[in-house]
Design a protein around this motif. Structure first.
Motif, short mmCIF file in Angstrom:
data_model
loop_
_atom_site.label_atom_id
_atom_site.label_comp_id
_atom_site.label_asym_id
_atom_site.label_seq_id
_atom_site.Cartn_x
_atom_site.Cartn_y
_atom_site.Cartn_z
N THR A 174 -10.96 3.01 -4.56
CA THR A 174 -9.74 3.11 -3.76
C THR A 174 -8.74 2.03 -4.19
O THR A 174 -9.12 0.87 -4.38
CB THR A 174 -10.05 2.95 -2.26
OG1 THR A 174 -10.93 4.00 -1.86
CG2 THR A 174 -8.78 3.00 -1.42
N ILE A 175 -7.51 2.41 -4.32
CA ILE A 175 -6.44 1.46 -4.65
C ILE A 175 -5.57 1.32 -3.41
O ILE A 175 -5.10 2.30 -2.85
CB ILE A 175 -5.59 1.96 -5.83
CG1 ILE A 175 -6.47 2.05 -7.10
CG2 ILE A 175 -4.39 1.05 -6.06
CD1 ILE A 175 -5.80 2.70 -8.26
N ILE A 176 -5.36 0.07 -3.01
CA ILE A 176 -4.52 -0.22 -1.84
C ILE A 176 -3.36 -1.10 -2.32
O ILE A 176 -3.59 -2.17 -2.88
CB ILE A 176 -5.30 -0.96 -0.73
CG1 ILE A 176 -6.47 -0.10 -0.25
CG2 ILE A 176 -4.40 -1.33 0.42
CD1 ILE A 176 -7.37 -0.80 0.73
N GLU A 177 -2.15 -0.65 -2.07
CA GLU A 177 -0.99 -1.47 -2.39
C GLU A 177 -0.63 -2.25 -1.15
O GLU A 177 -0.44 -1.70 -0.08
CB GLU A 177 0.17 -0.60 -2.83
CG GLU A 177 -0.08 0.06 -4.18
CD GLU A 177 1.14 0.76 -4.73
OE1 GLU A 177 2.27 0.27 -4.50
OE2 GLU A 177 0.95 1.80 -5.37
N VAL A 178 -0.53 -3.57 -1.31
CA VAL A 178 -0.23 -4.46 -0.19
C VAL A 178 1.19 -4.97 -0.33
O VAL A 178 1.63 -5.34 -1.36
CB VAL A 178 -1.22 -5.65 -0.15
CG1 VAL A 178 -0.96 -6.52 1.05
CG2 VAL A 178 -2.64 -5.15 -0.13
#
Length: 86
Positions: free
Chosen positions: A82-86
């Motif tokens: 999973t890629i999460i952009e913060v």
């Protein structure tokens, strides 16, 4: 503040609270990782301290379902890759 935990044996709420205390932040943006099969009480306390909650690894399906149902605006579904952009 983004808090990444492993397998939170002391309690993800206790870990988050301690980090907030030493950092001076009032709230975490995201808490992600293994919550070690937390109780509902622990998850409720965590929800007070974090904008987003991403239970993974050893959090357990029950904890994931509880956060998804009771805090849908906070729940972030994650798994390997999973890629999460913060």
């Amino acid at each position: 503040m983004v808090i990444i935990v492993g397998c939170s044996h002391p309690g993800v709420d206790r870990l988050t609270g301690a980090l907030l205390e030493v950092s001076g932040y009032e709230r975490a943006h995201l808490v992600i990782g293994g919550f070690h099969y937390p109780s509902r009480r622990t998850l409720n306390r965590l929800a007070e301290m974090a904008e987003f909650i991403a239970p993974a690894h050893c959090s357990g399906d029950e904890a994931k379902a509880y956060v998804r149902k009771n805090y849908p605006e906070k729940f972030v579904g994650v798994r390997t890759g999973t890629i999460i952009e913060v």
